[in-house]
Design a protein around this motif. Sequence first.
Motif, mmCIF file in Angstrom:
data_model
loop_
_atom_site.group_PDB
_atom_site.id
_atom_site.type_symbol
_atom_site.label_atom_id
_atom_site.label_comp_id
_atom_site.label_asym_id
_atom_site.label_seq_id
_atom_site.Cartn_x
_atom_site.Cartn_y
_atom_site.Cartn_z
ATOM 1 N N UNK A 45 35.400 131.306 25.583
ATOM 2 C CA UNK A 45 34.186 132.051 25.919
ATOM 3 C C UNK A 45 33.525 131.573 27.214
ATOM 4 N N UNK A 46 33.611 130.253 27.426
ATOM 5 C CA UNK A 46 32.921 129.693 28.584
ATOM 6 C C UNK A 46 33.738 129.777 29.861
ATOM 7 N N UNK A 47 34.897 130.386 29.799
ATOM 8 C CA UNK A 47 35.822 130.346 30.922
ATOM 9 C C UNK A 47 36.168 131.775 31.374
ATOM 10 N N UNK A 48 35.172 132.443 31.874
ATOM 11 C CA UNK A 48 35.336 133.853 32.244
ATOM 12 C C UNK A 48 36.198 133.971 33.501
ATOM 13 N N UNK A 49 37.112 134.908 33.499
ATOM 14 C CA UNK A 49 37.993 135.097 34.658
ATOM 15 C C UNK A 49 37.216 135.783 35.783
ATOM 16 N N UNK A 50 37.764 135.726 37.031
ATOM 17 C CA UNK A 50 37.080 136.370 38.152
ATOM 18 C C UNK A 50 36.750 137.840 37.869
ATOM 19 N N UNK A 51 37.568 138.481 37.051
ATOM 20 C CA UNK A 51 37.304 139.888 36.734
ATOM 21 C C UNK A 51 36.258 140.050 35.621
ATOM 22 N N UNK A 52 35.744 138.900 35.152
ATOM 23 C CA UNK A 52 34.733 138.963 34.105
ATOM 24 C C UNK A 52 35.313 139.106 32.709
ATOM 25 N N UNK A 53 36.600 138.832 32.581
ATOM 26 C CA UNK A 53 37.235 138.902 31.259
ATOM 27 C C UNK A 53 37.259 137.528 30.598
ATOM 28 N N UNK A 54 37.444 137.570 29.296
ATOM 29 C CA UNK A 54 37.489 136.297 28.560
ATOM 30 C C UNK A 54 38.925 136.024 28.097
ATOM 31 N N UNK A 55 39.489 134.894 28.525
ATOM 32 C CA UNK A 55 40.863 134.591 28.098
ATOM 33 C C UNK A 55 40.916 134.178 26.621
ATOM 34 N N UNK A 56 41.932 134.663 25.947
ATOM 35 C CA UNK A 56 42.144 134.316 24.544
ATOM 36 C C UNK A 56 43.620 133.964 24.376
ATOM 37 N N UNK A 57 43.831 132.855 23.720
ATOM 38 C CA UNK A 57 45.211 132.469 23.457
ATOM 39 C C UNK A 57 45.454 132.527 21.944
ATOM 40 N N UNK A 58 46.433 133.295 21.562
ATOM 41 C CA UNK A 58 46.713 133.474 20.139
ATOM 42 C C UNK A 58 48.095 132.908 19.818
ATOM 43 N N UNK A 59 48.158 131.959 18.894
ATOM 44 C CA UNK A 59 49.452 131.465 18.401
ATOM 45 C C UNK A 59 49.749 132.186 17.106
ATOM 46 N N UNK A 60 50.940 132.697 16.988
ATOM 47 C CA UNK A 60 51.289 133.412 15.771
ATOM 48 C C UNK A 60 52.758 133.201 15.437
ATOM 49 N N UNK A 61 53.086 133.560 14.222
ATOM 50 C CA UNK A 61 54.478 133.520 13.798
ATOM 51 C C UNK A 61 54.913 134.923 13.430
ATOM 52 N N UNK A 62 56.122 135.267 13.801
ATOM 53 C CA UNK A 62 56.670 136.563 13.426
ATOM 54 C C UNK A 62 58.171 136.523 13.652
ATOM 55 N N UNK A 63 58.865 137.481 13.092
ATOM 56 C CA UNK A 63 60.281 137.618 13.429
ATOM 57 C C UNK A 63 60.334 138.226 14.830
ATOM 58 N N UNK A 64 61.432 138.041 15.566
ATOM 59 C CA UNK A 64 61.507 138.584 16.930
ATOM 60 C C UNK A 64 61.224 140.092 16.955
ATOM 61 N N UNK A 65 61.735 140.796 15.945
ATOM 62 C CA UNK A 65 61.546 142.246 15.905
ATOM 63 C C UNK A 65 60.067 142.596 15.746
ATOM 64 N N UNK A 66 59.407 141.905 14.829
ATOM 65 C CA UNK A 66 57.986 142.173 14.610
ATOM 66 C C UNK A 66 57.153 141.787 15.821
ATOM 67 N N UNK A 67 57.577 140.728 16.503
ATOM 68 C CA UNK A 67 56.836 140.309 17.685
ATOM 69 C C UNK A 67 56.848 141.406 18.750
ATOM 70 N N UNK A 68 58.030 142.034 18.920
ATOM 71 C CA UNK A 68 58.126 143.124 19.886
ATOM 72 C C UNK A 68 57.170 144.257 19.507
ATOM 73 N N UNK A 69 57.112 144.569 18.222
ATOM 74 C CA UNK A 69 56.214 145.632 17.748
ATOM 75 C C UNK A 69 54.761 145.273 18.026
ATOM 76 N N UNK A 70 54.441 143.988 17.825
ATOM 77 C CA UNK A 70 53.067 143.532 18.049
ATOM 78 C C UNK A 70 52.677 143.709 19.520
ATOM 79 N N UNK A 71 53.587 143.301 20.409
ATOM 80 C CA UNK A 71 53.293 143.410 21.848
ATOM 81 C C UNK A 71 53.115 144.882 22.233
ATOM 82 N N UNK A 72 53.990 145.741 21.702
ATOM 83 C CA UNK A 72 53.861 147.181 21.978
ATOM 84 C C UNK A 72 52.516 147.715 21.480
ATOM 85 N N UNK A 73 52.146 147.291 20.270
ATOM 86 C CA UNK A 73 50.906 147.786 19.680
ATOM 87 C C UNK A 73 49.699 147.355 20.523
#
Lengths: 177, 317
Positions: A45-73
């Motif tokens: 929250x405290x690290x706003x990008x020059x464009x005024x966006x907030x970076x978020x890093x999400x760690x998750x587990x999934x099968x490779x196939x599901x991961x592709x679906x997640x990225x598409x979604x």
Amino acid sequence: MSDSQDEVRAYTIRLELVDEPGELLRALHPIADNGGNLLSIFHERGNVTPRGHIPVEVDLEATPERFDTIVEALQDENFDIIQAGAERYSEALTIVLSGHLVNTDLSDTLSNIQEATDASVTDLSLSAPAGTNDVSSARLRLATEEGKANDVLDAVRSIAAEKDLTIVEPLTAGGSA
Amino acid sequence: MKLAVIGAGAVGRSVAELAADYGHTVTAFADSASAVTDADGIDVTGTLTSKDEQGRVGTADPETAIASEYDVLVEATPTTLGDAEPGFGHVETALKRDRHVVLANKGPVAERYADVRALERESDGTVLFEATVGGAMPVLSTIDDFDPEHISATRGVLNGTANFILSRMAAEGLGYEHVLAEAQDLGVAEADPTFDVEGTDAALKCVIVANVLAQGEREYTLEDAEVDGISSIPGSALELAQEDGRTVRLIGEVANDEVRVGPRLVPETAALAVSGTRNIVQLETDHAGRLNISGRGAGGPETASAVLADVGRLPER
């Protein structure tokens, strides 16, 4: 040798969110709805990008196939994906340690593991049915780089040996059973 | 074929009892203290009764069985480590007399594989030892059929006692000591369970597999194996594994010139997570994926069936 399409792996997705209420929740839906297992969310929250966006890093587990679906979604929902993939942590290792975990300083054990390896402890469950002064067990999930699993296990083995802990390892490479 | 059965424990007795069923004749039978021989075939039932009642199979010196006329020596004395005696000596004597040898005793092929093979090369006899790995399961003959060259790794559950204990601990939420005592009452674990629960037995089987896979390029003994047992696994470890859809099994692995035995996390639904005293071996083949062989890994008649299958594979003398 393993059925890699069925194997659950750890992934990291970096997003940049518009600073509006509900955006974080909206970003997590495509992950959860598509079978991803959220491990951690780092909302800078405290690290706003020059464009005024907030970076978020999400760690998750999934099968490779599901991961592709997640990225598409996420892309369908017009999220800015800065990085998606298994570059950082592509292998998830689960181990169980048993012994006098608490008396031998569990947090020291965990930091030794993280220091001796590039692995990161993404999940920890402790079971001490007879109290913390007796033998207890901890289940650790470690996220590590592709191909580093054996190095990580070697390091964990010697750390466990030093503290006289019993380690139940996963099967070695190719052994997804 | 004429069989000389050395060793009158569960396996030796079952071999004697079942031999006729496979078309073979037992012409000599020995325990550690005595022997009975008869070129026309011994009276198996009478001999076993004598063993039960007097504690010995006959009145002759045990050496007379090894020195008698037979086609195949069935070595079923207890497994010993190090020099693997007296089993190794029995193998040596039989091979020097150009007789075939079928082993149920793991010692000679786990601890002195190169010596056994050297003796075999000088002999007209052949040595087979299917029964030493996984009881009734055809592990070594399958490796032989596929050709060791085309098998990259093997892993499996090779000790029924340890597997019984781990499955009961997981299913009932009981501690190690409690389940061990129960296993001893049921006769699944021996009074001294060290060999089974500390992984030695599984390691010997893995070492034998490693020797077969290495095809003489390298010799393995128990010393080359990294072995951890299950006696220090608390119930809480199984509970945590279960919460995560996994369980703990004592797994033996032979891969990349390494032999390792130890408790491992496996998915609860995996083929490797056999329950009770059942055993399983997985072979990773180069061209045919993974092969699972599962079945009874111990027991008199089970192991005897592997011994008699070996006898059937031997060339006629």
